[in-house]
Design an enzyme around this catalytic site. Structure first.
Site, short mmCIF file in Angstrom:
data_model
loop_
_atom_site.label_atom_id
_atom_site.label_comp_id
_atom_site.label_asym_id
_atom_site.label_seq_id
_atom_site.Cartn_x
_atom_site.Cartn_y
_atom_site.Cartn_z
N HIS A 27 0.81 -1.21 0.00
CA HIS A 27 0.00 0.00 0.00
C HIS A 27 0.86 1.27 0.00
CE1 HIS A 27 0.47 -0.08 4.51
NE2 HIS A 27 0.46 1.23 4.34
N ASP B 286 -0.06 -7.63 1.54
CA ASP B 286 0.39 -6.23 1.61
C ASP B 286 1.92 -6.13 1.64
OD1 ASP B 286 0.12 -3.47 1.59
OD2 ASP B 286 0.06 -3.33 3.78
N GLY C 229 3.38 6.33 8.59
CA GLY C 229 4.77 6.58 8.23
C GLY C 229 5.69 5.47 8.68
N ASN C 230 5.21 4.63 9.61
CA ASN C 230 5.97 3.45 10.03
C ASN C 230 5.79 2.28 9.06
OD1 ASN C 230 5.61 4.63 13.14
ND2 ASN C 230 7.50 3.48 12.79
N SER C 231 4.76 2.34 8.22
CA SER C 231 4.47 1.23 7.32
C SER C 231 5.68 0.89 6.46
CB SER C 231 3.28 1.57 6.41
OG SER C 231 2.10 1.66 7.15
N GLY D 247 -7.63 -28.42 -2.93
CA GLY D 247 -8.89 -28.77 -3.58
C GLY D 247 -9.82 -29.48 -2.62
N VAL D 248 -9.99 -28.90 -1.42
CA VAL D 248 -10.86 -29.49 -0.42
C VAL D 248 -11.70 -28.41 0.25
CG1 VAL D 248 -9.37 -31.45 0.11
CG2 VAL D 248 -9.04 -29.31 1.35
N ILE E 170 -12.98 -27.54 4.02
CA ILE E 170 -12.51 -27.93 5.35
C ILE E 170 -13.27 -27.19 6.45
CG2 ILE E 170 -10.18 -28.58 4.60
CD1 ILE E 170 -9.19 -25.81 5.32
#
Length: 247
Positions: free
Chosen positions: A11, A41, A112-114, A167-168, A170
């Site tokens: 982002h 992200d 701003g820490n991202s 392909g299950v 659950i």
């Protein structure tokens, strides 16, 4: 890394026309996006530079709740801000995507820490800071290094992320299901349906099987199983431990 690869949040760079990276020594570099994975992200960018000082990826699995961690970033444009706190929780689900598995920390994280690192006291990156609770204080979240490592490798190798699938259909083991299937430990994932000609069907998995381990690591919930399988390369064979008919 030494050869100019830098991990950040998707982002942060997704809508950017140009990307510039400024180092602690005030050197600036133009950067390009190598690849991105919106579902976690994470993004990998690269600058044209070599022999950069870099941080090593640590083991987020070894973190314990209460462990001290340090967050570094540029909150509100204040460059190279360092804050400290503890790991408040692990495996947090905050509704940001299908692969939520966040480290929660009370180290101050702000806009701003991202994309900045979350470090253990050995100076290893154990997470990538990514989100906050806007209405709260001391509640920040980081993507664990275990999840980031596989994504980074795929982005660097191919510029995109592919995910394995079984392909299950659950569902989690409830106390009632645990009692019905006579399970000593009420954990694992029940296979409710197997889709024809998909990988699980070809491997011989049938409805009613209970998956307990993937590559030797215990799975306790449907989310655990989905994340473990998604982290495997498409076409790769992996060992799965299951219980069938109580055995």
């Amino acid at each position: 890394s030494r050869d100019g690869y830098i991990v950040t949040n998707n982002h942060v760079v997704a809508e950017a026309d140009e990307i510039q990276v400024k180092l602690y020594n005030d050197k600036e570099y133009d950067a390009k996006i190598v690849g991105a994975d919106p579902k976690t992200d994470l993004a990998l960018i690269k600058v044209d530079a070599n022999d950069l000082e870099h941080l090593e990826l640590g083991d987020s699995e070894s973190l314990e709740v209460g462990s001290w961690v340090v967050a570094i970033g540029s909150p509100f444009g204040l460059e190279q801000t360092v804050t400290a706190g503890i790991v408040s929780a692990k495996g947090r689900i905050i509704g940001s995507g299908p692969y939520d598995d966040f480290i929660q920390t009370d180290a101050s994280i702000n806009p701003g820490n991202s994309g900045g690192p979350l470090l253990n006291l050995e100076g290893e990156v154990v997470g990538i800071n990514t989100a906050i609770v806007a209405s709260g204080q001391g509640i920040g979240f980081a993507i664990p290094s275990k999840l980031a490592r596989g994504i980074i490798d795929q982005l660097r190798d191919s510029g995109e992320v592919t995910r394995g699938w079984m392909g299950v259909a659950i569902q989690d083991i409830t106390p009632e299901l645990g009692e019905y299937y006579n399970l000593e430990e009420k954990s694992g994932v029940l296979v409710a349906k197997v889709y024809k000609n998909d990988p699980a069907d070809k491997a011989g998995i049938v409805p009613g099987d209970i998956v307990t381990h993937v590559k030797g690591e215990r799975v306790k919930s449907s989310r655990d199983l989905s994340a473990a399988i998604a982290g495997q390369g498409v076409g790769k064979k992996i060992p799965i431990t299951l219980i069938r008919d109580g055995i």
